[in-house]
Design a protein around this motif. Structure first.
Motif, mmCIF file in Angstrom:
data_model
loop_
_atom_site.group_PDB
_atom_site.id
_atom_site.type_symbol
_atom_site.label_atom_id
_atom_site.label_comp_id
_atom_site.label_asym_id
_atom_site.label_seq_id
_atom_site.Cartn_x
_atom_site.Cartn_y
_atom_site.Cartn_z
ATOM 1 N N ILE A 1 0.833 -1.208 0.000
ATOM 2 C CA ILE A 1 0.000 0.000 0.000
ATOM 3 C C ILE A 1 0.865 1.253 0.000
ATOM 4 O O ILE A 1 0.622 2.199 -0.769
ATOM 5 C CB ILE A 1 -0.947 -0.018 1.217
ATOM 6 N N PHE A 2 1.896 1.273 0.843
ATOM 7 C CA PHE A 2 2.765 2.451 0.888
ATOM 8 C C PHE A 2 3.537 2.623 -0.424
ATOM 9 O O PHE A 2 3.802 3.755 -0.845
ATOM 10 C CB PHE A 2 3.729 2.354 2.066
ATOM 11 N N MET A 3 3.913 1.535 -1.059
ATOM 12 C CA MET A 3 4.563 1.652 -2.360
ATOM 13 C C MET A 3 3.613 2.248 -3.389
ATOM 14 O O MET A 3 4.013 3.059 -4.237
ATOM 15 C CB MET A 3 5.065 0.278 -2.817
ATOM 16 N N GLY A 4 2.344 1.845 -3.320
ATOM 17 C CA GLY A 4 1.360 2.438 -4.219
ATOM 18 C C GLY A 4 1.178 3.922 -3.968
ATOM 19 O O GLY A 4 1.079 4.722 -4.910
ATOM 20 N N VAL A 5 1.150 4.322 -2.683
ATOM 21 C CA VAL A 5 1.021 5.740 -2.349
ATOM 22 C C VAL A 5 2.253 6.520 -2.794
ATOM 23 O O VAL A 5 2.151 7.625 -3.350
ATOM 24 C CB VAL A 5 0.790 5.905 -0.835
ATOM 25 N N MET A 6 3.448 5.939 -2.582
ATOM 26 C CA MET A 6 4.673 6.594 -3.022
ATOM 27 C C MET A 6 4.710 6.725 -4.541
ATOM 28 O O MET A 6 5.125 7.764 -5.075
ATOM 29 C CB MET A 6 5.889 5.813 -2.530
ATOM 30 N N ALA A 7 4.264 5.694 -5.243
ATOM 31 C CA ALA A 7 4.221 5.760 -6.706
ATOM 32 C C ALA A 7 3.232 6.824 -7.174
ATOM 33 O O ALA A 7 3.498 7.558 -8.142
ATOM 34 C CB ALA A 7 3.843 4.394 -7.279
ATOM 35 N N ALA A 8 2.083 6.923 -6.484
ATOM 36 C CA ALA A 8 1.105 7.950 -6.846
ATOM 37 C C ALA A 8 1.677 9.348 -6.623
ATOM 38 O O ALA A 8 1.475 10.257 -7.446
ATOM 39 C CB ALA A 8 -0.167 7.756 -6.024
ATOM 40 N N TYR A 9 2.405 9.521 -5.517
ATOM 41 C CA TYR A 9 3.039 10.820 -5.256
ATOM 42 C C TYR A 9 4.045 11.166 -6.348
ATOM 43 O O TYR A 9 4.043 12.294 -6.865
ATOM 44 C CB TYR A 9 3.727 10.790 -3.887
ATOM 45 N N MET A 10 4.890 10.214 -6.721
ATOM 46 C CA MET A 10 5.908 10.498 -7.731
ATOM 47 C C MET A 10 5.295 10.744 -9.106
ATOM 48 O O MET A 10 5.754 11.616 -9.855
ATOM 49 C CB MET A 10 6.910 9.339 -7.780
ATOM 50 N N TYR A 11 4.259 9.993 -9.435
ATOM 51 C CA TYR A 11 3.587 10.244 -10.719
ATOM 52 C C TYR A 11 2.943 11.627 -10.725
ATOM 53 O O TYR A 11 2.964 12.334 -11.737
ATOM 54 C CB TYR A 11 2.538 9.169 -10.976
ATOM 55 N N VAL B 1 10.375 3.485 1.225
ATOM 56 C CA VAL B 1 9.347 2.771 1.992
ATOM 57 C C VAL B 1 9.979 1.695 2.876
ATOM 58 O O VAL B 1 9.687 1.589 4.070
ATOM 59 C CB VAL B 1 8.316 2.155 1.031
ATOM 60 N N LEU B 2 10.867 0.885 2.307
ATOM 61 C CA LEU B 2 11.461 -0.219 3.063
ATOM 62 C C LEU B 2 12.346 0.283 4.204
ATOM 63 O O LEU B 2 12.352 -0.296 5.299
ATOM 64 C CB LEU B 2 12.272 -1.111 2.120
ATOM 65 N N SER B 3 13.100 1.350 3.962
ATOM 66 C CA SER B 3 13.976 1.876 5.018
ATOM 67 C C SER B 3 13.155 2.450 6.163
ATOM 68 O O SER B 3 13.527 2.294 7.344
ATOM 69 C CB SER B 3 14.915 2.937 4.440
ATOM 70 N N ALA B 4 12.052 3.126 5.849
ATOM 71 C CA ALA B 4 11.202 3.656 6.916
ATOM 72 C C ALA B 4 10.581 2.529 7.736
ATOM 73 O O ALA B 4 10.507 2.610 8.972
ATOM 74 C CB ALA B 4 10.119 4.551 6.323
ATOM 75 N N GLN B 5 10.155 1.475 7.075
ATOM 76 C CA GLN B 5 9.627 0.327 7.804
ATOM 77 C C GLN B 5 10.708 -0.329 8.666
ATOM 78 O O GLN B 5 10.445 -0.729 9.810
ATOM 79 C CB GLN B 5 9.055 -0.693 6.824
ATOM 80 N N GLY B 6 11.911 -0.418 8.119
ATOM 81 C CA GLY B 6 13.004 -1.005 8.885
ATOM 82 C C GLY B 6 13.295 -0.236 10.149
ATOM 83 O O GLY B 6 13.524 -0.831 11.220
ATOM 84 N N LEU B 7 13.284 1.090 10.059
ATOM 85 C CA LEU B 7 13.531 1.888 11.264
ATOM 86 C C LEU B 7 12.390 1.740 12.260
ATOM 87 O O LEU B 7 12.614 1.692 13.475
ATOM 88 C CB LEU B 7 13.715 3.359 10.880
#
Length: 386
Positions: free
Chosen positions: A242-252, A277-283
């Motif tokens: 879901i966050f990847m989809g939101v990030m992709a929507a922001y970049m588009y 997204v992955l780094s934020a989840q990791g932290l």
């Protein structure tokens, strides 16, 4: 794989039953994106109200006022009879600044006696104060140069000698990457990803903390056959998608629809979004593993995310900070995210130029693998205390 998908399905059911996931993962990120990009949609603040206190009231001072009013950032909305009246208007927030022309300004200017024209501007708002001051100074400089040119021309000097006297050094500026000096391009590409990462921090720690609060940690592990790595992967998978989809929507939206410059290309941009997204989840997983408490882990994630806004390096360069703060800045994923964006996406350089920052984001992304044993122990032994 089947156990991971079962865990992911379980997480989807929990997310569907809790509205906070929809708000923090979709509604708020999209709202923040639209808010910041529309807030600075014009690139720079325009028509900021200023005033004039003109005690000279000659054709020359009126011409200077018209020149100031013609600038894009300022708009003369009022004239005041005294400095006190103008100052009170600025203190009430009606204007951002005013220009004070004392009596005999024009006569002293024509006599080359250097009259003093005063600027009063509010620095309560740093951006507004800086732009108002710049326009006031530009207007006065042009007026002074115009008067000086008339005097020199009256003395018989030609234009080449006059310009050499008035402007001995000519500046030729070339703003690279953002020649429009567009605040939207400069700030939205930092503020929006930083907010997205803050939401990711909070959602990750919240979802793990809910397992302890609701005493469902053992159930989570049993769904994954006791394998904590499978349990973490399945639990974070729906959120990641879901966050990847939101990030992709922001970049588009910013690069495709708004047309922000991105000479680095599509693939590096997509890779940066994935690592963000992955780094934020990791932290977020790391904070929860160290402090297995819903309340405290979310508080630490909030604090860490907000500090990232200051240490990202846009408002104040990191290289000019104290040495301890320079070291501390490397512990924020948004710092490395911005450096990669600034170097490879905005600057157009190869990803190898930001290899250290790429390595840092990958390291943050792999933190759940290291922290999994701590989380497993917490799921079995931690007793939630409200």
């Amino acid at each position: 794989m089947r156990r991971m998908l079962d865990t992911a399905a379980r997480e989807c059911r929990r997310m569907r039953a809790n509205t906070i996931y929809l708000l923090c993962m979709v509604v708020f990120p999209l709202g923040v994106t639209l808010l910041f990009t529309s807030l600075m949609g014009e690139g720079q603040p325009q028509n900021m109200p200023v005033g004039v206190c003109d005690l000279d009231n000659t054709a020359t001072t009126r011409h200077i006022v018209r020149l100031l009013d013609s600038f894009q950032s300022t708009k003369v909305i009022a004239r005041y009879e005294s400095v006190d009246e103008a100052r009170h208007a600025m203190q009430r927030g009606e204007i951002y600044g005013f220009v004070y022309f004392p009596k005999n300004t024009t006569s002293q200017l024509l006599a080359s006696r250097q009259p003093k024209v005063s600027f009063y501007y509010s620095y309560t708002s740093l951006t507004a104060g800086s732009l108002v001051y710049k326009d006031m100074k530009t207007a006065m400089t042009l007026a002074s140069a115009g008067a000086g040119r008339q005097v020199l021309a009256a003395k018989g000097m030609d234009d080449s000698h006059i310009m050499a006297f008035l402007q001995p050094v000519t500046l030729d500026t070339h703003p690279i990457g953002n020649p429009w000096l567009n605040y939207n391009i400069y700030l939205s590409t930092m503020l929006v990803p930083a907010c997205l990462m803050l939401f990711i921090f909070l959602t990750t720690s919240y979802s793990l903390g809910q397992e302890l609060k609701m005493s469902t940690g053992r159930e989570l592990l049993s769904t994954a056959c006791g394998n904590i790595w499978v349990a973490l992967a399945g639990k974070l998978l729906p959120q990641t998608l879901i966050f990847m989809g939101v990030m992709a929507a922001y970049m588009y939206y910013v690069f495709g629809i708004l047309g922000f410059p991105h000479p680095g290309g599509v693939l590096p941009t997509a890779l940066l979004g994935l690592l963000g997204v992955l780094s934020a989840q990791g932290l977020g997983v790391l904070v929860f593993a160290i402090i297995p408490s819903l309340r405290m882990s979310m508080s630490i994630c909030s604090l860490w995310g907000v500090l990232g806004f200051s240490l990202v390096g846009t408002a104040f360069p990191v290289m000019s900070m104290d040495k301890p703060l320079q070291v501390l800045a490397n512990l924020f994923p948004i710092r490395h995210f911005f450096e990669i964006y600034n170097t490879c996406i905005f600057g157009g350089f190869p990803l190898s130029y930001a290899s250290l920052h790429l390595t840092a984001l990958v390291t943050f992304s792999l933190l759940p693998i290291v922290c999994a044993p701590l989380i497993r122990r917490s799921m079995y032994t931690y007793i939630y205390m409200p």
